[in-house]
Scaffold this motif. Structure first.
Motif, PDB file in Angstrom:
ATOM      1  N   GLU A  16       0.820  -1.208   0.000  1.00 25.36           N
ATOM      2  CA  GLU A  16       0.000   0.000   0.000  1.00 25.36           C
ATOM      3  C   GLU A  16       0.858   1.264   0.000  1.00 25.36           C
ATOM      4  O   GLU A  16       0.552   2.229  -0.704  1.00 25.36           O
ATOM      5  CB  GLU A  16      -0.952   0.005   1.204  1.00 25.36           C
ATOM      6  CG  GLU A  16      -1.963  -1.118   1.178  1.00 25.36           C
ATOM      7  CD  GLU A  16      -2.863  -1.116  -0.040  1.00 25.36           C
ATOM      8  OE1 GLU A  16      -3.101  -0.047  -0.636  1.00 25.36           O
ATOM      9  OE2 GLU A  16      -3.350  -2.202  -0.409  1.00 25.36           O
ATOM     10  N   ILE A  17       1.934   1.279   0.774  1.00 23.41           N
ATOM     11  CA  ILE A  17       2.797   2.456   0.837  1.00 23.41           C
ATOM     12  C   ILE A  17       3.474   2.694  -0.507  1.00 23.41           C
ATOM     13  O   ILE A  17       3.592   3.835  -0.956  1.00 23.41           O
ATOM     14  CB  ILE A  17       3.822   2.330   1.987  1.00 23.41           C
ATOM     15  CG1 ILE A  17       3.085   2.408   3.328  1.00 23.41           C
ATOM     16  CG2 ILE A  17       4.890   3.408   1.903  1.00 23.41           C
ATOM     17  CD1 ILE A  17       3.930   2.048   4.522  1.00 23.41           C
ATOM     18  N   VAL A  18       3.908   1.624  -1.170  1.00 22.41           N
ATOM     19  CA  VAL A  18       4.500   1.765  -2.509  1.00 22.41           C
ATOM     20  C   VAL A  18       3.498   2.426  -3.444  1.00 22.41           C
ATOM     21  O   VAL A  18       3.834   3.369  -4.175  1.00 22.41           O
ATOM     22  CB  VAL A  18       4.956   0.395  -3.065  1.00 22.41           C
ATOM     23  CG1 VAL A  18       5.228   0.469  -4.551  1.00 22.41           C
ATOM     24  CG2 VAL A  18       6.177  -0.097  -2.321  1.00 22.41           C
ATOM     25  N   ASP A  19       2.268   1.957  -3.427  1.00 21.34           N
ATOM     26  CA  ASP A  19       1.244   2.519  -4.299  1.00 21.34           C
ATOM     27  C   ASP A  19       0.944   3.977  -3.948  1.00 21.34           C
ATOM     28  O   ASP A  19       0.810   4.822  -4.836  1.00 21.34           O
ATOM     29  CB  ASP A  19      -0.033   1.677  -4.223  1.00 21.34           C
ATOM     30  CG  ASP A  19      -1.071   2.132  -5.229  1.00 21.34           C
ATOM     31  OD1 ASP A  19      -0.721   2.250  -6.422  1.00 21.34           O
ATOM     32  OD2 ASP A  19      -2.214   2.394  -4.819  1.00 21.34           O
ATOM     33  N   GLU A  24      -0.049   8.892  -5.151  1.00 23.91           N
ATOM     34  CA  GLU A  24      -0.759   9.915  -4.385  1.00 23.91           C
ATOM     35  C   GLU A  24       0.120  11.071  -3.898  1.00 23.91           C
ATOM     36  O   GLU A  24      -0.358  12.193  -3.798  1.00 23.91           O
ATOM     37  CB  GLU A  24      -1.457   9.276  -3.170  1.00 23.91           C
ATOM     38  CG  GLU A  24      -2.409   8.166  -3.510  1.00 23.91           C
ATOM     39  CD  GLU A  24      -3.674   8.644  -4.200  1.00 23.91           C
ATOM     40  OE1 GLU A  24      -4.117   9.765  -3.926  1.00 23.91           O
ATOM     41  OE2 GLU A  24      -4.197   7.883  -5.026  1.00 23.91           O
ATOM     42  N   VAL A  25       1.362  10.801  -3.575  1.00 23.06           N
ATOM     43  CA  VAL A  25       2.240  11.850  -3.044  1.00 23.06           C
ATOM     44  C   VAL A  25       2.684  12.721  -4.207  1.00 23.06           C
ATOM     45  O   VAL A  25       3.332  12.244  -5.141  1.00 23.06           O
ATOM     46  CB  VAL A  25       3.448  11.254  -2.297  1.00 23.06           C
ATOM     47  CG1 VAL A  25       4.399  12.336  -1.845  1.00 23.06           C
ATOM     48  CG2 VAL A  25       2.983  10.439  -1.095  1.00 23.06           C
ATOM     49  N   ALA A  71       4.256  11.835   5.953  1.00 24.27           N
ATOM     50  CA  ALA A  71       3.975  10.633   6.752  1.00 24.27           C
ATOM     51  C   ALA A  71       2.539  10.609   7.275  1.00 24.27           C
ATOM     52  O   ALA A  71       1.899   9.556   7.277  1.00 24.27           O
ATOM     53  CB  ALA A  71       4.969  10.522   7.902  1.00 24.27           C
ATOM     54  N   GLY A  72       2.018  11.740   7.697  1.00 23.27           N
ATOM     55  CA  GLY A  72       0.638  11.792   8.189  1.00 23.27           C
ATOM     56  C   GLY A  72      -0.363  11.457   7.094  1.00 23.27           C
ATOM     57  O   GLY A  72      -1.318  10.697   7.309  1.00 23.27           O
ATOM     58  N   PHE A  73      -0.153  12.029   5.916  1.00 20.41           N
ATOM     59  CA  PHE A  73      -1.024  11.743   4.780  1.00 20.41           C
ATOM     60  C   PHE A  73      -0.947  10.263   4.396  1.00 20.41           C
ATOM     61  O   PHE A  73      -1.968   9.613   4.172  1.00 20.41           O
ATOM     62  CB  PHE A  73      -0.627  12.622   3.585  1.00 20.41           C
ATOM     63  CG  PHE A  73      -1.276  12.216   2.306  1.00 20.41           C
ATOM     64  CD1 PHE A  73      -2.612  12.504   2.068  1.00 20.41           C
ATOM     65  CD2 PHE A  73      -0.560  11.537   1.329  1.00 20.41           C
ATOM     66  CE1 PHE A  73      -3.222  12.117   0.881  1.00 20.41           C
ATOM     67  CE2 PHE A  73      -1.160  11.151   0.142  1.00 20.41           C
ATOM     68  CZ  PHE A  73      -2.495  11.437  -0.081  1.00 20.41           C
TER      69      PHE A  73
END
Length: 128
Positions: A16-19, A24-25, A71-73
Motif C-alpha cells: 500500500e505504501i509503494v502505491d 498519491e504523493v 507521513a501523516g497523509f
C-alpha cells in the motif's frame, strides 16, 4: 503465530505504501524512491519503512524530508486501505544497504581486475 501476522501485515503495508508514494504523493522532492522493507512492531503500533533513494546526498535528504512531511497523509491513506484496529505510526529510514553492496561489488571487481593484470605480466626469471 503472532510473528506470522506481523510479517503479513508488514507486507500489506509495503504494498500500500509503494502505491501511495507512487500515485498519491505529489511532492516534487520525492524522486526515484524504492521501498525496500517494512518492519512492523509486534503490537503493530509502529512501522519502520526502509527507503532507498537514487541521487546525490542533497536529493536523498530532500526526498527523506518530503517523506517525513507526508507521513501523516500516507498513514491516513494506509488507514483507509488496510483494515486494522489502529493504523501504525510510520517512521521512514534511509536504506543504505544497496549503496554498500554496490561499493563491495566495485571493490571485488577492482581486485579481480588487479589479479588478471598480475597474471598477464610474465614473471622475471632469476639468473642463478
Amino acid at each position: 503465530m503472532a510473528k506470522l501476522r506481523v510479517s503479513r501485515v508488514g507486507e500489506q503495508l509495503k504494498k500500500e505504501i509503494v502505491d501511495i508514494v507512487r500515485t498519491e504523493v505529489k511532492d516534487p522532492r520525492v524522486g526515484f524512491v524504492t521501498i525496500t522493507e517494512v518492519e512492523a512492531s509486534g503490537d503493530l503500533q509502529h512501522a519502520t519503512i526502509f527507503v532507498s533513494v537514487m541521487g546525490n546526498e542533497e536529493q536523498r535528504k530532500a526526498t527523506m524530508d518530503a517523506l517525513q512531511k507526508a507521513a501523516g497523509f500516507i498513514r491516513a491513506e494506509v488507514g483507509r486501505r488496510v483494515r486494522l484496529r489502529r493504523t501504525p505510526e510510520l517512521h521512514f529510514k534511509l536504506d543504505t544497504s544497496l549503496d554498500y553492496s554496490t561499493r563491495i561489488t566495485k571493490v571485488l571487481r577492482e581486485i579481480k581486475e588487479g589479479e588478471t593484470q598480475d597474471e598477464s605480466q610474465p614473471e622475471a626469471k632469476s639468473g642463478l
